[in-house]
Design a protein around this motif. Sequence first.
Motif, mmCIF file in Angstrom:
data_model
loop_
_atom_site.group_PDB
_atom_site.id
_atom_site.type_symbol
_atom_site.label_atom_id
_atom_site.label_comp_id
_atom_site.label_asym_id
_atom_site.label_seq_id
_atom_site.Cartn_x
_atom_site.Cartn_y
_atom_site.Cartn_z
ATOM 1 N N UNK A 35 11.050 7.893 3.677
ATOM 2 C CA UNK A 35 10.072 6.651 3.785
ATOM 3 C C UNK A 35 8.548 7.343 4.227
ATOM 4 N N UNK A 36 8.953 8.121 5.256
ATOM 5 C CA UNK A 36 7.459 8.944 5.600
ATOM 6 C C UNK A 36 7.069 9.683 4.634
ATOM 7 N N UNK A 62 1.705 7.730 -0.772
ATOM 8 C CA UNK A 62 1.098 6.482 -1.240
ATOM 9 C C UNK A 62 -0.292 6.250 -0.682
ATOM 10 N N UNK A 63 -0.507 6.794 0.551
ATOM 11 C CA UNK A 63 -1.811 6.941 1.208
ATOM 12 C C UNK A 63 -2.700 8.093 0.808
ATOM 13 N N UNK A 64 -1.970 9.184 0.199
ATOM 14 C CA UNK A 64 -2.715 10.446 -0.262
ATOM 15 C C UNK A 64 -2.911 11.329 1.194
ATOM 16 N N UNK A 65 -1.920 11.098 2.085
ATOM 17 C CA UNK A 65 -2.146 12.026 3.292
ATOM 18 C C UNK A 65 -1.273 13.318 3.237
ATOM 19 N N UNK A 92 2.254 -4.542 -3.326
ATOM 20 C CA UNK A 92 2.820 -3.559 -4.477
ATOM 21 C C UNK A 92 3.253 -2.199 -3.549
ATOM 22 N N UNK A 93 4.389 -1.343 -4.149
ATOM 23 C CA UNK A 93 5.152 -0.512 -3.557
ATOM 24 C C UNK A 93 6.299 -0.073 -4.256
#
Length: 78
Positions: A5-6, A12-15, A70-71
């Motif tokens: 999940x992490x 998804x956040x581009x981190x 969305x995901x």
Amino acid sequence: MKPEQVRMARAALGLGVRELAAQAGVSFTTINRFETGKSGLQLSSAEAIRRALEAQGVQFLEGGQVATGPGVALEVKE
């Protein structure tokens, strides 16, 4: 919260690991070791990481829950 999940939330956040670590106030090795399965997380670290990701719109879902946007989701195969 699971390592997958992490990783998915960061993607998804581009981190990067270091960016998330800075936002959560934990070391990048804490996140790296958790994501690779080399260690678990202390409760305080898990909460800090979760808060940092949720502040940016990430939703952590348990089995059967539905996202409000969305995901992606992982099917657990046992």
